[in-house]
Design a protein around this motif. Structure first.
Motif, PDB file in Angstrom:
ATOM      1  N   UNK A   1       7.859  31.721  22.277  1.00  0.00           N
ATOM      2  CA  UNK A   1       9.229  31.351  22.582  1.00  0.00           C
ATOM      3  C   UNK A   1      10.024  31.044  21.330  1.00  0.00           C
ATOM      4  N   UNK A   2      11.064  30.260  21.491  1.00  0.00           N
ATOM      5  CA  UNK A   2      12.002  30.007  20.389  1.00  0.00           C
ATOM      6  C   UNK A   2      11.371  29.215  19.259  1.00  0.00           C
ATOM      7  N   UNK A   3      10.400  28.339  19.553  1.00  0.00           N
ATOM      8  CA  UNK A   3       9.826  27.458  18.537  1.00  0.00           C
ATOM      9  C   UNK A   3       9.238  28.243  17.365  1.00  0.00           C
ATOM     10  N   UNK A   4       8.521  29.320  17.650  1.00  0.00           N
ATOM     11  CA  UNK A   4       7.937  30.128  16.589  1.00  0.00           C
ATOM     12  C   UNK A   4       8.998  30.709  15.671  1.00  0.00           C
ATOM     13  N   UNK A   5      10.084  31.182  16.265  1.00  0.00           N
ATOM     14  CA  UNK A   5      11.174  31.745  15.469  1.00  0.00           C
ATOM     15  C   UNK A   5      11.867  30.660  14.633  1.00  0.00           C
TER      16      UNK A   5
ATOM     17  N   UNK B   1      13.647  38.727  18.508  1.00  0.00           N
ATOM     18  CA  UNK B   1      14.324  37.482  18.860  1.00  0.00           C
ATOM     19  C   UNK B   1      15.312  37.732  20.009  1.00  0.00           C
ATOM     20  N   UNK B   2      16.069  38.813  19.887  1.00  0.00           N
ATOM     21  CA  UNK B   2      17.041  39.144  20.937  1.00  0.00           C
ATOM     22  C   UNK B   2      16.346  39.393  22.272  1.00  0.00           C
ATOM     23  N   UNK B   3      15.155  40.016  22.205  1.00  0.00           N
ATOM     24  CA  UNK B   3      14.418  40.352  23.419  1.00  0.00           C
ATOM     25  C   UNK B   3      13.764  39.124  24.056  1.00  0.00           C
ATOM     26  N   UNK B   4      13.069  38.318  23.245  1.00  0.00           N
ATOM     27  CA  UNK B   4      12.254  37.236  23.781  1.00  0.00           C
ATOM     28  C   UNK B   4      13.007  35.922  23.961  1.00  0.00           C
ATOM     29  N   UNK B   5      13.989  35.662  23.114  1.00  0.00           N
ATOM     30  CA  UNK B   5      14.718  34.392  23.205  1.00  0.00           C
ATOM     31  C   UNK B   5      16.039  34.554  23.949  1.00  0.00           C
ATOM     32  N   UNK B   6      16.778  35.613  23.618  1.00  0.00           N
ATOM     33  CA  UNK B   6      18.097  35.804  24.234  1.00  0.00           C
ATOM     34  C   UNK B   6      18.021  36.561  25.554  1.00  0.00           C
ATOM     35  N   UNK B   7      16.855  37.175  25.849  1.00  0.00           N
ATOM     36  CA  UNK B   7      16.675  37.856  27.124  1.00  0.00           C
ATOM     37  C   UNK B   7      17.264  39.243  27.200  1.00  0.00           C
ATOM     38  N   UNK B   8      17.504  39.913  26.063  1.00  0.00           N
ATOM     39  CA  UNK B   8      18.042  41.263  26.064  1.00  0.00           C
ATOM     40  C   UNK B   8      16.940  42.268  26.408  1.00  0.00           C
TER      41      UNK B   8
ATOM     42  N   UNK C   1      22.431  31.271  26.561  1.00  0.00           N
ATOM     43  CA  UNK C   1      23.832  31.184  26.962  1.00  0.00           C
ATOM     44  C   UNK C   1      24.795  31.053  25.773  1.00  0.00           C
ATOM     45  N   UNK C   2      24.256  30.787  24.569  1.00  0.00           N
ATOM     46  CA  UNK C   2      25.120  30.641  23.381  1.00  0.00           C
ATOM     47  C   UNK C   2      25.222  31.974  22.647  1.00  0.00           C
ATOM     48  N   UNK C   3      25.749  32.965  23.333  1.00  0.00           N
ATOM     49  CA  UNK C   3      25.821  34.325  22.785  1.00  0.00           C
ATOM     50  C   UNK C   3      26.665  34.385  21.517  1.00  0.00           C
ATOM     51  N   UNK C   4      27.803  33.709  21.524  1.00  0.00           N
ATOM     52  CA  UNK C   4      28.692  33.748  20.357  1.00  0.00           C
ATOM     53  C   UNK C   4      28.038  33.095  19.141  1.00  0.00           C
ATOM     54  N   UNK C   5      27.356  31.984  19.349  1.00  0.00           N
ATOM     55  CA  UNK C   5      26.668  31.309  18.238  1.00  0.00           C
ATOM     56  C   UNK C   5      25.558  32.194  17.694  1.00  0.00           C
ATOM     57  N   UNK C   6      24.831  32.864  18.606  1.00  0.00           N
ATOM     58  CA  UNK C   6      23.781  33.788  18.181  1.00  0.00           C
ATOM     59  C   UNK C   6      24.375  34.902  17.325  1.00  0.00           C
ATOM     60  N   UNK C   7      25.481  35.492  17.787  1.00  0.00           N
ATOM     61  CA  UNK C   7      26.118  36.572  17.042  1.00  0.00           C
ATOM     62  C   UNK C   7      26.597  36.115  15.683  1.00  0.00           C
ATOM     63  N   UNK C   8      27.248  34.935  15.633  1.00  0.00           N
ATOM     64  CA  UNK C   8      27.755  34.407  14.370  1.00  0.00           C
ATOM     65  C   UNK C   8      26.616  34.144  13.386  1.00  0.00           C
ATOM     66  N   UNK C   9      25.554  33.533  13.882  1.00  0.00           N
ATOM     67  CA  UNK C   9      24.458  33.125  12.998  1.00  0.00           C
ATOM     68  C   UNK C   9      23.671  34.311  12.474  1.00  0.00           C
ATOM     69  N   UNK C  10      23.418  35.283  13.332  1.00  0.00           N
ATOM     70  CA  UNK C  10      22.627  36.431  12.885  1.00  0.00           C
ATOM     71  C   UNK C  10      23.432  37.264  11.880  1.00  0.00           C
ATOM     72  N   UNK C  11      24.752  37.308  12.056  1.00  0.00           N
ATOM     73  CA  UNK C  11      25.602  38.008  11.089  1.00  0.00           C
ATOM     74  C   UNK C  11      25.653  37.235   9.771  1.00  0.00           C
ATOM     75  N   UNK C  12      25.666  35.906   9.862  1.00  0.00           N
ATOM     76  CA  UNK C  12      25.671  35.072   8.655  1.00  0.00           C
ATOM     77  C   UNK C  12      24.418  35.307   7.823  1.00  0.00           C
ATOM     78  N   UNK C  13      23.257  35.240   8.479  1.00  0.00           N
ATOM     79  CA  UNK C  13      22.003  35.472   7.753  1.00  0.00           C
ATOM     80  C   UNK C  13      21.956  36.893   7.208  1.00  0.00           C
TER      81      UNK C  13
END
Length: 432
Positions: free
Chosen positions: A397-401, A264-271, A329-341
């Motif tokens: 892309x993101x839809x599958x995830x 997810x980080x690679x394909x959606x967030x572009x890492x 571009x929502x890096x903080x939301x990504x970090x918060x959500x992945x830590x929550x899960x």
């Protein structure tokens, strides 16, 4: 039904500390090769083995099918034989599979390898590890015992993950983006071989250093096949066993989804691949803290109460991912959500077996109970890999995830209901 216990021999505090450390090392080392490396380096694994998401998921599914049978027939062995021998043999066999993996077998060979690992990591190992940990915790420290086990396993995964990342960073100073496929295959081969050697060394340590606490046994070396059958029947009459089957199933579904975090980080967030691997490895670091904290809270409250909270947290995080609000571009939301899960999911690695004590399951049939609960509880090993592969491959892309996380929220809701029922039943028993 009565169960005969052997003489209890109490270990010293020093030996108990050594025992839990060895259980932690063994408990995660046995799963590094089949799962942890593929979780942390998923984009790399897909490339170097030339796999689609569905094909990798099919490998996991083959593992799960073999493991399904291994849980059933292997559970009773933990009620009969000493854990250190069962676990050591398992680790040695698993490490041999790693050596074969380092040769980059064909897809057919990789599929057979995952079936082999489904046997080596479960048949002799799983119930023996859980029973040894339950004994270590006694009657009042089950949360601590399983919290240390899973938190420690998180630390071991974290260490293995960063060992692999270190190897990649040394070999690719300019980053993996400029490396050829052949160079990446060579680097990953080093990771697999070194991991296999370490797994074998841990097996040797188990045989030499781990001491068996005779209380770990309600075990009888002369247990008959008829008695084994009676044990299975007795365990199936316990309501807590059935509820824990459902709870583990729903919780483990969430754990299987951690396989796609780095992707997810690679394909959606572009890492980059190295950055994505770091995301996966750092989340294993969170598992260390969560395991210990949740374990201590479970001892202060009840394991079932903490399971209710953990499922609620998982639902929240899964729904945020499924909503499609997370973008590059929502890096903080990504970090918060992945830590929550991750918090909700990793909590269960401590809780679902610490709840065995709360569920009033006799010590003498712990291995049998673990085997039966695992048959249903760990079936996500069979179906989650292919399902995630289909969803991600068919909806790029993101839809599958998003679809994957929506599925997680549904399972978490079912688990929430089952946890509440477990809590209600066992609280009612205590009050009455």
């Amino acid at each position: 039904m009565t169960f005969t216990l052997n003489r209890i021999h109490i270990l010293s505090k020093g030996q108990k500390l050594i025992n839990i450390i060895l259980l932690i090392l063994a408990g995660e080392a046995n799963f590094i090769l089949p799962f942890v490396l593929a979780r942390i380096f998923r984009p790399t694994v897909l490339d170097v083995f030339e796999l689609t998401n569905l094909e990798l998921g099919a490998c996991f599914s083959i593992y799960g099918i073999v493991a399904f049978v291994s849980y059933l027939i292997g559970g009773s062995l933990a009620d009969k034989y000493q854990p250190r021998y069962l676990m050591a043999i398992s680790l040695l066999l698993t490490s041999l599979g790693g050596i074969y993996m380092s040769t980059y077998p064909s897809y057919l060979g990789l599929s057979i390898l995952y079936g082999y690992w489904g046997f080596t990591t479960i048949f002799l190992f799983w119930a023996a590890m859980i029973k040894a940990t339950r004994v270590w915790g006694g009657t009042s420290r089950q949360g601590l015992a399983f919290g240390l086990l899973d938190g420690g396993r998180g630390l071991v995964s974290f260490a293995f993950g960063w060992l692999g990342i270190l190897i990649f960073s040394i070999l690719f100073i300019d980053g993996t983006e400029t490396a050829s496929l052949l160079e990446r295959k060579s680097a990953y081969q080093y990771v697999v071989i070194i991991t296999s050697i370490i797994v074998a060394l841990i097996a040797i340590l188990l045989i030499i250093i781990l001491k068996d606490n005779d209380s770990d046994t309600a075990r009888s070396p002369k247990i008959s096949n008829r008695q084994i059958l009676k044990n299975y029947i007795a365990v199936l009459k316990i309501p807590s066993v059935w509820l824990l089957m459902v709870i583990i199933l729903c919780a483990y579904t969430g754990y299987k989804i951690t396989d796609i975090y780095s992707q997810y980080a690679n394909e959606v967030m572009g890492y980059s691949e190295t950055e994505s691997a770091a995301i996966g490895s750092n989340l294993l670091g969170i598992r260390i803290i969560i395991g210990i904290i949740i374990g201590l809270l479970a001892d202060k409250t009840r394991s079932s109460f903490m399971m209710i909270i953990s499922f609620a947290i998982t639902i929240l995080g899964a729904l945020i991912f499924a909503s499609g609000q997370i973008e590059p571009q929502t890096t903080l939301l990504f970090g918060f959500t992945i830590i929550t899960v991750a918090t909700g999911v990793y909590a269960f690695r401590t809780l679902y077996f610490s709840a065995i004590q709360e569920g009033k399951i006799p010590m003498a049939v712990t291995g049998t109970a673990v085997g039966l609960m695992s048959i249903v509880g760990f079936t996500p090993d069979i179906f989650m890999g292919p399902i995630m592969g289909i969803l991600i491959d068919n909806s790029p892309g993101e839809l599958g995830f998003q679809k994957v996380f929506l599925m997680l929220s549904i399972f978490a809701l079912i688990g929430f209901i089952a946890s509440y029922a477990f809590h209600y039943i066992n609280t009612k028993k205590v009050s009455s």
